[in-house]
Design a protein around this motif. Structure first.
Motif, mmCIF file in Angstrom:
data_model
loop_
_atom_site.group_PDB
_atom_site.id
_atom_site.type_symbol
_atom_site.label_atom_id
_atom_site.label_comp_id
_atom_site.label_asym_id
_atom_site.label_seq_id
_atom_site.Cartn_x
_atom_site.Cartn_y
_atom_site.Cartn_z
ATOM 1 N N GLY A 1 0.867 -1.523 0.315
ATOM 2 C CA GLY A 1 -0.037 -0.204 -0.040
ATOM 3 C C GLY A 1 1.238 1.349 -0.353
ATOM 4 O O GLY A 1 0.228 2.363 -0.125
ATOM 5 N N ALA A 2 1.980 1.396 0.079
ATOM 6 C CA ALA A 2 3.388 1.694 0.623
ATOM 7 C C ALA A 2 2.946 2.902 -1.328
ATOM 8 O O ALA A 2 2.580 2.656 -2.157
ATOM 9 C CB ALA A 2 4.233 1.951 -0.259
ATOM 10 N N ARG A 3 2.842 4.721 -1.297
ATOM 11 C CA ARG A 3 1.921 5.368 -2.206
ATOM 12 C C ARG A 3 3.378 6.675 -2.455
ATOM 13 O O ARG A 3 4.182 7.206 -1.880
ATOM 14 C CB ARG A 3 1.368 6.317 -1.738
ATOM 15 N N THR A 4 3.683 6.908 -3.878
ATOM 16 C CA THR A 4 5.050 7.482 -3.459
ATOM 17 C C THR A 4 4.430 8.825 -4.006
ATOM 18 O O THR A 4 3.230 9.133 -3.685
ATOM 19 C CB THR A 4 5.522 7.076 -5.424
ATOM 20 N N ARG A 5 5.017 9.881 -3.651
ATOM 21 C CA ARG A 5 4.507 11.281 -3.453
ATOM 22 C C ARG A 5 5.015 11.595 -4.909
ATOM 23 O O ARG A 5 5.755 11.693 -5.309
ATOM 24 C CB ARG A 5 5.770 11.920 -2.736
ATOM 25 N N ALA A 6 3.685 12.626 -5.297
ATOM 26 C CA ALA A 6 3.847 13.079 -6.932
ATOM 27 C C ALA A 6 3.586 14.611 -6.554
ATOM 28 O O ALA A 6 2.571 14.549 -5.841
ATOM 29 C CB ALA A 6 2.941 12.018 -7.983
ATOM 30 N N GLU A 7 4.887 15.238 -7.708
ATOM 31 C CA GLU A 7 3.968 16.869 -7.236
ATOM 32 C C GLU A 7 4.779 16.829 -8.854
ATOM 33 O O GLU A 7 5.657 16.175 -9.082
ATOM 34 C CB GLU A 7 5.345 16.871 -6.166
ATOM 35 N N PRO A 8 4.939 17.555 -9.436
ATOM 36 C CA PRO A 8 4.580 18.463 -10.866
ATOM 37 C C PRO A 8 6.636 18.800 -10.307
ATOM 38 O O PRO A 8 7.409 19.609 -8.730
ATOM 39 C CB PRO A 8 4.489 19.888 -10.883
ATOM 40 N N VAL A 9 7.620 18.042 -10.843
ATOM 41 C CA VAL A 9 8.917 18.296 -11.025
ATOM 42 C C VAL A 9 9.307 19.295 -11.582
ATOM 43 O O VAL A 9 9.179 19.176 -12.996
ATOM 44 C CB VAL A 9 9.320 16.867 -11.134
ATOM 45 N N ASP A 10 9.967 20.018 -10.964
ATOM 46 C CA ASP A 10 10.970 21.011 -12.428
ATOM 47 C C ASP A 10 12.147 20.129 -12.691
ATOM 48 O O ASP A 10 13.425 20.205 -11.484
ATOM 49 C CB ASP A 10 11.817 22.185 -11.229
ATOM 50 N N VAL A 11 12.058 19.919 -14.451
ATOM 51 C CA VAL A 11 13.171 18.730 -14.512
ATOM 52 C C VAL A 11 14.402 19.509 -14.545
ATOM 53 O O VAL A 11 15.842 18.739 -15.065
ATOM 54 C CB VAL A 11 12.865 18.069 -15.482
ATOM 55 N N ASP A 12 14.217 20.446 -15.140
ATOM 56 C CA ASP A 12 15.556 21.320 -15.424
ATOM 57 C C ASP A 12 16.724 21.930 -14.340
ATOM 58 O O ASP A 12 17.199 21.628 -13.885
ATOM 59 C CB ASP A 12 14.481 23.106 -15.952
ATOM 60 N N ALA A 13 16.374 21.890 -12.650
ATOM 61 C CA ALA A 13 16.866 21.996 -11.569
ATOM 62 C C ALA A 13 16.936 20.824 -11.386
ATOM 63 O O ALA A 13 18.037 20.463 -10.973
ATOM 64 C CB ALA A 13 15.478 22.346 -10.310
ATOM 65 N N LEU A 14 16.598 19.790 -11.068
ATOM 66 C CA LEU A 14 16.922 18.350 -11.269
ATOM 67 C C LEU A 14 18.116 18.389 -11.939
ATOM 68 O O LEU A 14 19.308 17.321 -11.581
ATOM 69 C CB LEU A 14 15.689 17.369 -11.582
ATOM 70 N N LEU A 15 18.139 18.712 -13.652
ATOM 71 C CA LEU A 15 19.452 17.783 -14.373
ATOM 72 C C LEU A 15 20.198 19.060 -13.708
ATOM 73 O O LEU A 15 21.590 18.453 -13.787
ATOM 74 C CB LEU A 15 18.965 18.015 -15.910
ATOM 75 N N GLY A 16 20.497 20.491 -13.105
ATOM 76 C CA GLY A 16 21.290 20.923 -13.074
ATOM 77 C C GLY A 16 21.796 20.635 -11.591
ATOM 78 O O GLY A 16 23.110 20.161 -11.492
ATOM 79 N N SER A 17 21.540 19.819 -11.056
ATOM 80 C CA SER A 17 21.702 19.537 -10.099
ATOM 81 C C SER A 17 22.562 18.042 -9.683
ATOM 82 O O SER A 17 23.648 17.802 -9.491
ATOM 83 C CB SER A 17 20.545 18.519 -8.718
ATOM 84 N N LEU A 18 21.937 17.016 -11.158
ATOM 85 C CA LEU A 18 23.398 15.691 -11.379
ATOM 86 C C LEU A 18 24.043 16.105 -12.630
ATOM 87 O O LEU A 18 25.320 15.593 -12.041
ATOM 88 C CB LEU A 18 22.214 15.242 -12.497
ATOM 89 N N ARG A 19 23.780 17.129 -13.179
ATOM 90 C CA ARG A 19 25.360 17.912 -13.631
ATOM 91 C C ARG A 19 26.197 18.204 -12.541
ATOM 92 O O ARG A 19 27.804 17.914 -12.841
ATOM 93 C CB ARG A 19 24.584 18.533 -15.277
ATOM 94 N N PHE A 20 25.502 18.704 -11.381
ATOM 95 C CA PHE A 20 26.653 19.019 -10.501
ATOM 96 C C PHE A 20 27.542 18.312 -9.893
ATOM 97 O O PHE A 20 28.964 17.637 -9.685
ATOM 98 C CB PHE A 20 25.933 20.333 -9.729
ATOM 99 N N LEU A 21 26.698 17.207 -9.999
ATOM 100 C CA LEU A 21 27.173 16.116 -8.895
ATOM 101 C C LEU A 21 28.049 15.057 -10.196
ATOM 102 O O LEU A 21 29.063 14.647 -9.617
ATOM 103 C CB LEU A 21 25.601 14.883 -8.515
ATOM 104 N N LEU A 22 27.727 14.887 -11.742
ATOM 105 C CA LEU A 22 28.688 13.751 -12.221
ATOM 106 C C LEU A 22 29.799 14.457 -12.954
ATOM 107 O O LEU A 22 30.256 14.306 -13.939
ATOM 108 C CB LEU A 22 27.873 13.595 -13.174
ATOM 109 N N GLY A 23 29.689 16.441 -12.305
ATOM 110 C CA GLY A 23 30.623 16.906 -13.110
ATOM 111 C C GLY A 23 32.059 16.753 -13.777
ATOM 112 O O GLY A 23 32.795 16.806 -14.780
ATOM 113 N N PRO A 24 32.243 16.569 -12.555
ATOM 114 C CA PRO A 24 34.142 15.647 -12.662
ATOM 115 C C PRO A 24 34.213 14.713 -13.529
ATOM 116 O O PRO A 24 35.713 14.176 -14.320
ATOM 117 C CB PRO A 24 34.129 15.411 -11.324
ATOM 118 N N GLU A 25 33.078 12.812 -13.432
ATOM 119 C CA GLU A 25 33.444 12.210 -13.907
ATOM 120 C C GLU A 25 33.409 12.644 -15.597
ATOM 121 O O GLU A 25 33.738 12.296 -16.410
ATOM 122 C CB GLU A 25 32.028 11.125 -13.573
#
Ligand code: ADP
Length: 479
Positions: free
Chosen positions: A322-346
């Motif tokens: 019965g677990a439910r995921t938390r669904a909300e409008p996601v800012d994909v642009d911001a999400l990619l920005g943070s991933l780019r920062f995370l994976l930047g060195p690699e």
């Protein structure tokens, strides 16, 4: 529990309707029979009484010392004897009566005196003469023995066997009804001098059966069977639902092992990053000029620790029923920005160019931000792995577009692509072609996508390289 099939419900309704019908029709028949036999018996008693009265009148007249004039006598008797039409007597060998003497009178008188009770002589239509041994005679009309309102309601046809033949007294059913149910009584009148056989006949017609009550019963039976059918169907559905939930739970538990391995796989990445950043910070701790670098390393470590905690929370939510995921409008642009920062060195180290094309017309997907980040992070990680050793320019292209009411996010690379025979197995747990690979990244991504009403597909791009597309519902407000 076996649900009631429609066929058996129909059969049950038919059986119930039929049983009720037999009972209703049986009851009605018993009621009609009782009424018919009662009414015939009443009529028989009345007719017998009238016939006996005729005998009594003859006996009384025989006792009269001075016989009265016939016409006056008739007028005096008629009110009490409705069937009396004429009378007369043989006096000193001469007939004196209100009508002509019947043929065969002398022989009848003789017969009556021998038998010591009056005898009947036939007359025209439904009439007969009742003659006694003293030469007295009464002309009776059997048709007038009962007044029209004296005939009971449940009778049909009534006939009387007179000396001249059978005459009809009542003729309510000239034609026998179709599919009629016959009722019959045969009984002679209870008068010694007039034991005429009485025949009573009636046929119960279609209109006399209780069709209305039968229809009502059939409707009630339909409602009853319908309710039972619905109830059994409901119980069967509930049982099916319980079974489905049980199987789903078993399936979830089966993937528990897969999840445990996936957990280790997913946590490895943030924990390695934390370790690397903390070590770097430790090294630079004593150097005043590197304070900012130390702060940044600690901040990155804290972010990675949060990510690790989120991953654990997500996996726990997935194995809990019965677990439910938390669904909300996601800012994909911001999400990619943070991933780019995370994976930047690699990315820099492997000389991979990451580009982001947002053609989503400013829409946003409805998703769980942590799960979405995990999926995109995994897909980017796989693309980086695939580009390892690829010759020439290395590119990863992330693009988003709106497709009707879905948000489509693609991660494509220009690596070697996926061999067609591997495509059907990519999302199977433990399918891997990489040394040291676990084959759990994509199954996990698919599970996470499914929990968000999303769908993850893999394909090869026409220009070469792999392309993974995640389709998600569109957030309402952003449509
Ligand atoms: P793992 O990375 O541990 O192998 P995954 O489930 O993430 O597990 O991937 C399964 C397999 O899918 C990989 O071993 C690889 O063969 C294939 N794969 C995944 N992404 C790509 C990609 N971008 N290009 C080519 N092959 C890929």
């Amino acid at each position: 529990m076996n649900p009631f099939s429609r066929r058996s419900a129909l059969l049950a309704w038919l059986a119930l309707s039929l049983a009720g019908g037999v009972w209703l029709f049986g009851q009605r028949l018993a009621e009609l029979n009782t009424r018919f036999y009662q009414d015939t018996s009443i009529t028989h008693r009345l007719l017998s009484q009238r016939a006996t009265q005729h005998e009594a009148v003859l006996a009384t007249l025989a006792l009269e010392a001075a016989p009265r004039e016939p016409a006056r006598l008739l007028a005096g008797l008629q009110p009490a004897l409705p069937g009396l039409v004429a009378l007369g007597r043989i006096q000193h060998g001469v007939w004196r009566g209100s009508a002509a003497p019947p043929p065969g009178l002398a022989a009848a008188v003789h017969r009556a005196s021998t038998l010591r009770h009056p005898v009947a002589l036939p007359a025209e239509q439904a009439r007969y003469w009742l003659v006694d041994g003293q030469g007295q005679a009464l002309l009776i009309d059997a048709d007038r023995l009962l007044a029209p309102d004296e005939w009971p309601a449940a009778l049909g046809n009534l006939t009387l066997q007179l000396p001249q033949g059978r005459v009809a007294l009542l003729h309510r059913q000239p034609n026998a009804p179709r599919f009629g149910w016959p009722q019959a009584v045969d009984k002679p009148l209870g008068a010694k001098s007039q034991p005429f056989p009485l025949q009573s006949r009636h046929e119960v017609g279609l209109a006399e059966w209780p069709w209305g009550r039968f229809a009502l019963w059939a409707v009630l039976a339909a409602l009853l069977v319908g309710a039972l059918y619905g109830w059994r169907q409901g119980r069967a559905n509930a049982a099916r639902e319980r079974e489905r939930a049980r199987l789903a739970r078993v399936a979830r538990l089966n993937t528990l092992g897969e999840m445990a391995a996936g957990l280790a796989h997913e946590l490895n990445q943030p924990l390695t990053a934390i370790l690397a950043h903390v070590r770097a910070a430790e090294r630079l701790l004593d150097d005043e000029d590197e304070r900012d670098t130390v702060r940044q390393a600690l901040q990155t470590s804290a972010a990675q620790a949060r990510r690790a905690a989120d991953i654990i929370a997500r996996l726990r939510a997935l194995v809990e029923p019965g677990a439910r995921t938390r669904a909300e409008p996601v800012d994909v642009d911001a999400l990619l920005g943070s991933l780019r920062f995370l994976l930047g060195p690699e990315l820099a180290e492997r000389r991979i160019a990451l580009s982001w094309h947002d053609e989503s017309e400013a829409t946003r997907p409805l998703a769980d931000p942590v799960a979405l980040e995990q999926i995109v992070h995994n897909l980017l990680g796989n693309a980086i792995e695939a580009l390892l050793g690829a010759p020439g320019e290395r590119r990863i292209t992330v693009s988003a577009r709106r497709d009707a009411d879905r948000y489509r996010l693609s991660v494509a690379d220009n690596g070697p692509g996926i061999p067609p025979e591997h495509l059907p197995h990519l999302f199977e747990p433990f399918f891997t072609t990489r040394d040291g690979g676990l084959g759990l990244g994509l199954p996990l991504c698919e599970t996470l996508a499914g929990a968000m009403d999303g769908r993850l597909t893999a394909a090869n791009a026409p220009a070469g390289g792999a392309c993974f597309t995640l389709s998600l519902p569109l957030a309402k407000g952003a449509q």
